[in-house]
Design a protein around this motif. Structure first.
Motif, PDB file in Angstrom:
ATOM      1  N   LEU A 166       0.796  -1.227   0.000  1.00  0.00           N
ATOM      2  CA  LEU A 166       0.000   0.000   0.000  1.00  0.00           C
ATOM      3  C   LEU A 166       0.829   1.278   0.000  1.00  0.00           C
ATOM      4  O   LEU A 166       1.639   1.503   0.880  1.00  0.00           O
ATOM      5  CB  LEU A 166      -0.927   0.002   1.223  1.00  0.00           C
ATOM      6  N   GLN A 167       0.643   2.045  -1.052  1.00  0.00           N
ATOM      7  CA  GLN A 167       1.398   3.290  -1.163  1.00  0.00           C
ATOM      8  C   GLN A 167       0.550   4.496  -0.771  1.00  0.00           C
ATOM      9  O   GLN A 167       1.066   5.530  -0.396  1.00  0.00           O
ATOM     10  CB  GLN A 167       1.873   3.463  -2.610  1.00  0.00           C
ATOM     11  N   GLY A 168      -0.749   4.334  -0.907  1.00  0.00           N
ATOM     12  CA  GLY A 168      -1.617   5.440  -0.542  1.00  0.00           C
ATOM     13  C   GLY A 168      -3.027   5.217  -1.044  1.00  0.00           C
ATOM     14  O   GLY A 168      -3.259   4.347  -1.879  1.00  0.00           O
ATOM     15  N   VAL A 169      -3.945   5.987  -0.524  1.00  0.00           N
ATOM     16  CA  VAL A 169      -5.341   5.851  -0.939  1.00  0.00           C
ATOM     17  C   VAL A 169      -5.932   7.234  -1.202  1.00  0.00           C
ATOM     18  O   VAL A 169      -5.790   8.137  -0.378  1.00  0.00           O
ATOM     19  CB  VAL A 169      -6.190   5.168   0.157  1.00  0.00           C
ATOM     20  N   ASP A 170      -6.513   7.356  -2.373  1.00  0.00           N
ATOM     21  CA  ASP A 170      -7.116   8.628  -2.740  1.00  0.00           C
ATOM     22  C   ASP A 170      -8.635   8.448  -2.613  1.00  0.00           C
ATOM     23  O   ASP A 170      -9.257   7.783  -3.438  1.00  0.00           O
ATOM     24  CB  ASP A 170      -6.739   8.966  -4.188  1.00  0.00           C
ATOM     25  N   VAL A 171      -9.193   8.991  -1.576  1.00  0.00           N
ATOM     26  CA  VAL A 171     -10.631   8.824  -1.351  1.00  0.00           C
ATOM     27  C   VAL A 171     -11.455   9.926  -2.014  1.00  0.00           C
ATOM     28  O   VAL A 171     -11.179  11.103  -1.836  1.00  0.00           O
ATOM     29  CB  VAL A 171     -10.935   8.839   0.168  1.00  0.00           C
ATOM     30  N   ALA A 172     -12.421   9.513  -2.795  1.00  0.00           N
ATOM     31  CA  ALA A 172     -13.291  10.471  -3.466  1.00  0.00           C
ATOM     32  C   ALA A 172     -14.731   9.988  -3.375  1.00  0.00           C
ATOM     33  O   ALA A 172     -14.988   8.827  -3.068  1.00  0.00           O
ATOM     34  CB  ALA A 172     -12.879  10.600  -4.925  1.00  0.00           C
ATOM     35  N   LYS A 173     -15.647  10.865  -3.640  1.00  0.00           N
ATOM     36  CA  LYS A 173     -17.070  10.526  -3.517  1.00  0.00           C
ATOM     37  C   LYS A 173     -17.495   9.361  -4.413  1.00  0.00           C
ATOM     38  O   LYS A 173     -18.052   8.378  -3.955  1.00  0.00           O
ATOM     39  CB  LYS A 173     -17.929  11.742  -3.858  1.00  0.00           C
ATOM     40  N   ARG A 191     -15.405   7.766  -6.818  1.00  0.00           N
ATOM     41  CA  ARG A 191     -14.378   6.783  -7.156  1.00  0.00           C
ATOM     42  C   ARG A 191     -13.112   7.004  -6.345  1.00  0.00           C
ATOM     43  O   ARG A 191     -12.491   8.046  -6.431  1.00  0.00           O
ATOM     44  CB  ARG A 191     -14.032   6.859  -8.656  1.00  0.00           C
ATOM     45  N   SER A 192     -12.757   5.970  -5.565  1.00  0.00           N
ATOM     46  CA  SER A 192     -11.542   6.058  -4.769  1.00  0.00           C
ATOM     47  C   SER A 192     -10.489   5.177  -5.408  1.00  0.00           C
ATOM     48  O   SER A 192     -10.810   4.171  -6.053  1.00  0.00           O
ATOM     49  CB  SER A 192     -11.811   5.575  -3.340  1.00  0.00           C
ATOM     50  N   ILE A 193      -9.235   5.579  -5.244  1.00  0.00           N
ATOM     51  CA  ILE A 193      -8.150   4.821  -5.857  1.00  0.00           C
ATOM     52  C   ILE A 193      -7.090   4.409  -4.853  1.00  0.00           C
ATOM     53  O   ILE A 193      -6.600   5.215  -4.070  1.00  0.00           O
ATOM     54  CB  ILE A 193      -7.485   5.655  -6.970  1.00  0.00           C
ATOM     55  N   ILE A 194      -6.783   3.110  -4.883  1.00  0.00           N
ATOM     56  CA  ILE A 194      -5.785   2.561  -3.973  1.00  0.00           C
ATOM     57  C   ILE A 194      -4.495   2.366  -4.753  1.00  0.00           C
ATOM     58  O   ILE A 194      -4.480   1.663  -5.772  1.00  0.00           O
ATOM     59  CB  ILE A 194      -6.249   1.192  -3.422  1.00  0.00           C
ATOM     60  N   ASP A 195      -3.432   2.971  -4.275  1.00  0.00           N
ATOM     61  CA  ASP A 195      -2.149   2.868  -4.973  1.00  0.00           C
ATOM     62  C   ASP A 195      -1.344   1.702  -4.405  1.00  0.00           C
ATOM     63  O   ASP A 195      -0.934   1.724  -3.248  1.00  0.00           O
ATOM     64  CB  ASP A 195      -1.384   4.178  -4.785  1.00  0.00           C
ATOM     65  N   PHE A 196      -1.134   0.688  -5.253  1.00  0.00           N
ATOM     66  CA  PHE A 196      -0.382  -0.484  -4.811  1.00  0.00           C
ATOM     67  C   PHE A 196       1.080  -0.432  -5.247  1.00  0.00           C
ATOM     68  O   PHE A 196       1.804  -1.410  -5.154  1.00  0.00           O
ATOM     69  CB  PHE A 196      -1.024  -1.764  -5.352  1.00  0.00           C
TER      70      PHE A 196
END
Length: 148
Positions: free
Chosen positions: A102-109, A111-116
């Motif tokens: 896990l590099q980070g998580v971009d949370v949005a209403k 669509r959220s994106i998980i950076d692997f």
DNA sequence: TTTCTGACA
DNA sequence: TGTCAGAA
């Protein structure tokens, strides 16, 4: 969108103790069942002297919770316990993998994106996990391009 | 008051 | 498994 904090271990270990009353309220499992499961060797409170009040660790609480869930799903107590044990056994592996990848998580209403992070040592592609409501999927993009 | 053990219409 | 009793 960063998760910079140098990973601090989850403070609570097995020092979180719950009485049988708390366990009943949290899991919905009756005290009678808890004592029966204990008698059948399916669960074990913190070793205490006979006749004293039972104390359960957080891990045991989770085990009880999972066993109860499987019972609700229609499994027998025996198979519910087996499933719960397997589930618990998977946790360390999942935790290790996620923590490392896990590099980070971009949370949005919407669509959220998980950076692997990078797909492999070549560092040419990056792997993302996309979460759109209940839908989830992976997305692999060239490391140079924006993640979109 | 809550929990413990043992027993069973 | 629920529930009741008698004790801690």
């Amino acid at each position: 969108m960063a998760n910079k904090d140098s990973d601090k271990p989850l403070i609570d270990s097995d020092k979180l103790i719950f009485g049988i009353g708390q366990v009943q309220q949290i899991t919905g499992v009756s005290g009678r069942q808890l004592r029966y499961w204990e008698e059948q060797q399916y669960i074990a409170p913190i070793t205490q002297e006979k006749g004293t009040q039972r104390q359960y660790t957080f891990r045991t609480l989770m085990m009880i919770f999972h066993i109860q869930r499987y019972l609700t799903q229609g499994f027998t107590l025996q198979s519910a316990v087996e499933k719960a044990k397997k589930f618990e056994a998977q946790m360390p592996v999942l935790r290790t993998f996620i923590k490392a990848q896990l590099q980070g998580v971009d949370v949005a209403k919407n669509r959220s994106i998980i950076d692997f992070g990078f797909k492999d040592a070549s560092r040419s592609q990056r792997v993302y996990g996309v979460v759109e409501g209940d839908k989830t999927y992976f997305k692999i993009v060239d490391a140079s391009k924006p993640e979109d």
